[in-house]
Motif scaffolding. Structure first.
Motif, PDB file in Angstrom:
ATOM      1  N   LEU A  66    -112.018 -77.246  17.599  1.00 34.46           N
ATOM      2  CA  LEU A  66    -112.262 -76.445  16.540  1.00 34.46           C
ATOM      3  C   LEU A  66    -112.354 -74.950  16.458  1.00 34.46           C
ATOM      4  O   LEU A  66    -112.297 -74.061  16.534  1.00 34.46           O
ATOM      5  CB  LEU A  66    -112.767 -77.169  14.917  1.00 34.46           C
ATOM      6  CG  LEU A  66    -111.680 -78.176  14.287  1.00 34.46           C
ATOM      7  CD1 LEU A  66    -112.489 -78.485  13.221  1.00 34.46           C
ATOM      8  CD2 LEU A  66    -110.998 -77.771  13.996  1.00 34.46           C
ATOM      9  N   ASP A  67    -113.599 -75.228  16.478  1.00 32.04           N
ATOM     10  CA  ASP A  67    -114.311 -74.154  16.818  1.00 32.04           C
ATOM     11  C   ASP A  67    -113.394 -73.003  18.286  1.00 32.04           C
ATOM     12  O   ASP A  67    -113.489 -71.150  18.348  1.00 32.04           O
ATOM     13  CB  ASP A  67    -115.816 -74.659  17.849  1.00 32.04           C
ATOM     14  CG  ASP A  67    -116.999 -72.239  18.308  1.00 32.04           C
ATOM     15  OD1 ASP A  67    -117.012 -72.127  17.782  1.00 32.04           O
ATOM     16  OD2 ASP A  67    -116.356 -72.720  19.559  1.00 32.04           O
TER      17      ASP A  67
ATOM     18  N   MET B  94    -100.983 -70.891  22.683  1.00 32.02           N
ATOM     19  CA  MET B  94     -99.789 -70.263  23.062  1.00 32.02           C
ATOM     20  C   MET B  94     -98.844 -71.195  22.164  1.00 32.02           C
ATOM     21  O   MET B  94     -97.258 -70.243  21.562  1.00 32.02           O
ATOM     22  CB  MET B  94     -99.666 -71.477  23.837  1.00 32.02           C
ATOM     23  CG  MET B  94    -100.388 -71.650  25.538  1.00 32.02           C
ATOM     24  SD  MET B  94     -99.947 -72.166  26.871  1.00 32.02           S
ATOM     25  CE  MET B  94     -98.285 -71.728  26.954  1.00 32.02           C
ATOM     26  N   ILE B  95     -98.413 -72.268  21.598  1.00 34.21           N
ATOM     27  CA  ILE B  95     -97.551 -72.728  20.348  1.00 34.21           C
ATOM     28  C   ILE B  95     -97.350 -71.403  18.463  1.00 34.21           C
ATOM     29  O   ILE B  95     -97.046 -71.116  18.396  1.00 34.21           O
ATOM     30  CB  ILE B  95     -97.564 -73.493  20.060  1.00 34.21           C
ATOM     31  CG1 ILE B  95     -97.521 -74.532  21.397  1.00 34.21           C
ATOM     32  CG2 ILE B  95     -96.967 -74.630  18.933  1.00 34.21           C
ATOM     33  CD1 ILE B  95     -97.434 -76.014  20.764  1.00 34.21           C
TER      34      ILE B  95
ATOM     35  N   ARG C  97    -106.740 -79.716  22.330  1.00 30.66           N
ATOM     36  CA  ARG C  97    -106.457 -78.227  24.014  1.00 30.66           C
ATOM     37  C   ARG C  97    -105.713 -77.083  23.208  1.00 30.66           C
ATOM     38  O   ARG C  97    -105.625 -76.954  22.268  1.00 30.66           O
ATOM     39  CB  ARG C  97    -105.403 -78.601  25.358  1.00 30.66           C
ATOM     40  CG  ARG C  97    -106.048 -80.016  25.689  1.00 30.66           C
ATOM     41  CD  ARG C  97    -104.889 -79.890  26.901  1.00 30.66           C
ATOM     42  NE  ARG C  97    -105.168 -78.528  28.051  1.00 30.66           N
ATOM     43  CZ  ARG C  97    -104.132 -78.885  29.086  1.00 30.66           C
ATOM     44  NH1 ARG C  97    -103.072 -79.782  29.074  1.00 30.66           N
ATOM     45  NH2 ARG C  97    -103.956 -77.681  29.866  1.00 30.66           N
ATOM     46  N   SER C  98    -107.534 -76.112  23.308  1.00 29.99           N
ATOM     47  CA  SER C  98    -106.820 -74.939  22.502  1.00 29.99           C
ATOM     48  C   SER C  98    -106.011 -74.354  22.506  1.00 29.99           C
ATOM     49  O   SER C  98    -105.677 -73.141  21.840  1.00 29.99           O
ATOM     50  CB  SER C  98    -108.827 -74.642  21.909  1.00 29.99           C
ATOM     51  OG  SER C  98    -108.842 -74.401  22.976  1.00 29.99           O
TER      52      SER C  98
ATOM     53  N   ASP D 241    -111.594 -69.851  16.820  1.00 27.68           N
ATOM     54  CA  ASP D 241    -111.654 -68.306  17.041  1.00 27.68           C
ATOM     55  C   ASP D 241    -110.895 -67.429  18.155  1.00 27.68           C
ATOM     56  O   ASP D 241    -110.364 -66.112  17.621  1.00 27.68           O
ATOM     57  CB  ASP D 241    -112.899 -68.135  18.827  1.00 27.68           C
ATOM     58  CG  ASP D 241    -113.531 -67.412  19.106  1.00 27.68           C
ATOM     59  OD1 ASP D 241    -113.887 -66.612  18.200  1.00 27.68           O
ATOM     60  OD2 ASP D 241    -113.497 -67.251  20.169  1.00 27.68           O
ATOM     61  N   ARG D 242    -109.477 -68.586  18.198  1.00 28.27           N
ATOM     62  CA  ARG D 242    -108.878 -67.498  18.943  1.00 28.27           C
ATOM     63  C   ARG D 242    -106.745 -67.931  18.565  1.00 28.27           C
ATOM     64  O   ARG D 242    -106.266 -67.362  19.277  1.00 28.27           O
ATOM     65  CB  ARG D 242    -108.517 -68.490  20.392  1.00 28.27           C
ATOM     66  CG  ARG D 242    -109.392 -68.013  21.385  1.00 28.27           C
ATOM     67  CD  ARG D 242    -109.322 -69.698  22.537  1.00 28.27           C
ATOM     68  NE  ARG D 242    -108.093 -69.251  23.339  1.00 28.27           N
ATOM     69  CZ  ARG D 242    -107.861 -69.404  23.837  1.00 28.27           C
ATOM     70  NH1 ARG D 242    -108.307 -70.852  24.049  1.00 28.27           N
ATOM     71  NH2 ARG D 242    -106.968 -69.252  24.703  1.00 28.27           N
ATOM     72  N   SER D 243    -106.784 -68.573  17.263  1.00 32.94           N
ATOM     73  CA  SER D 243    -105.945 -68.406  16.820  1.00 32.94           C
ATOM     74  C   SER D 243    -105.485 -67.482  16.605  1.00 32.94           C
ATOM     75  O   SER D 243    -106.267 -66.676  15.667  1.00 32.94           O
ATOM     76  CB  SER D 243    -105.931 -69.893  15.128  1.00 32.94           C
ATOM     77  OG  SER D 243    -104.398 -69.816  14.704  1.00 32.94           O
TER      78      SER D 243
END
Length: 328
Positions: A116-117, A72-73, A66-67, A121-123
């Motif tokens: 992965l997308d 969050m982590i 789950r992205s 995109d958000r990391s």
């Protein structure tokens, strides 16, 4: 060539990392056992605290499909000062795979692509990926690799086994060769100055000869990741570090490190004191130490019959007495 210590759940936590670094050194990067709780549980939090990893280069590994949990982590780790995280797509555990995490995320390439997308995109931090070559068939690898190579990961770490194989049987070197060629071809086609994808090999590096063979066949590798090989032979890292030191004129003549009783004993003492301080009960500390001995016994020249008294110990004091007896 860089040398990495693989993440091993329940084993390579911060107590182990600090003891190993102090006694043997030679590791460029340690990867933590996976983190999966978005708020980090007590063990996970302690393992990634900066003060527990001072002087070490550590990359935390995240296990999720789950992205939002990944992000969050990763945000928490960024606040701790980490500069990179690793996504676990390789854990073969049945309980992990049943939730479509770890190697379970490889089952459906389209879902993997979606995950992965969203992650890339958000990391908030750069991401490397550690993966296997498929779930139940080598034929899955082409589609999985096609998805992986779409994303700007900092490094791809490949353990060339299937989920169903766990850690048994021969590794599938042809699958790794496919990835190696694809990455070299992609690098050759990139514009000048573009950063090529780094590729790391993981799996069954148990001796100097194993490492030499890989380095010679795959000279463009960024790193080798070792796990069980360094538990079976903790001193192997010294030989590997010397061999991969390009400034060492006699590197090709370096033998494998012989059993070093004094260093091994110091290592065991640091683990004993570290686990005793980390845990508030003797039982879990004793279990940790016994788990490590299941790997390290042969390094000390000890076989099952000699180990029986240690397996029967019920307190840390008994454990200490038996170790003194075994090592003399």
């Amino acid at each position: 060539m860089k040398l990495y210590f693989a993440p091993m759940e329940g084993i390579t936590g911060y107590v182990f990392r600090n003891a190993y670094a102090a006694c043997y050194g030679g590791i460029d990067t340690y990867f933590t056992p996976f983190l999966s709780n978005p708020s980090l549980n007590h063990i996970e939090h302690g393992d990634v605290l900066p003060e527990h990893n001072a002087g070490l280069h550590v990359v935390p590994q995240i296990l999720t499909n789950r992205s939002n949990i990944f992000v969050m982590i990763a945000n928490t780790l960024k606040d701790f000062g980490y500069r990179e995280v690793n996504l676990n797509l390789g854990c073969p555990s049945g309980t992990v795979v049943a939730k479509k995490r770890g190697a379970g995320a490889l089952r459906e390439p389209k879902e993997l692509d979606r995950l992965l997308d969203e992650i890339f995109d958000r990391s908030p931090l750069p991401v490397s990926v550690k993966c296997r070559i498929g779930f139940s068939s080598e034929n899955e690898w082409e589609d999985i690799l096609e998805v992986l190579l779409k994303y700007p990961m900092t490094e791809l770490i490949i353990h060339p086994r299937l989920q169903k194989e766990f850690y048994k049987g021969e590794v599938h070197m042809d699958a790794f060769r496919t990835a190696y060629r694809r990455i070299l071809d992609a690098a050759a086609g990139k514009s000048a100055g573009a950063t090529p994808l780094r590729l790391c090999y993981n799996g069954d590096i148990r001796t100097m000869e194993d490492a030499k063979r890989l380095a010679k066949e795959f000279p463009a590798l960024s790193a080798l990741m070792l796990g069980r090989g360094l538990l079976w032979d903790p001193g192997l890292i010294r030989s590997l570090s010397a061999y991969f030191d390009e400034d060492n004129p006699s590197r090709e003549e370096i033998p494998e490190e012989a059993y070093d009783r004094e260093t091994f004993r110091h290592f065991l003492d640091m683990l004993y004191e570290g686990y005793r301080a980390e845990m508030d009960r003797e039982g879990p500390a004793l279990m940790k130490l016994k788990e490590l001995w299941a790997y390290m016994k042969l390094y000390a020249g000890l076989y099952d019959s000699a180990m029986r008294p240690l397996w029967k110990t019920k307190t840390l004091a008994e454990y200490r007495d038996v170790v003194n007896m075994l090592l003399g």
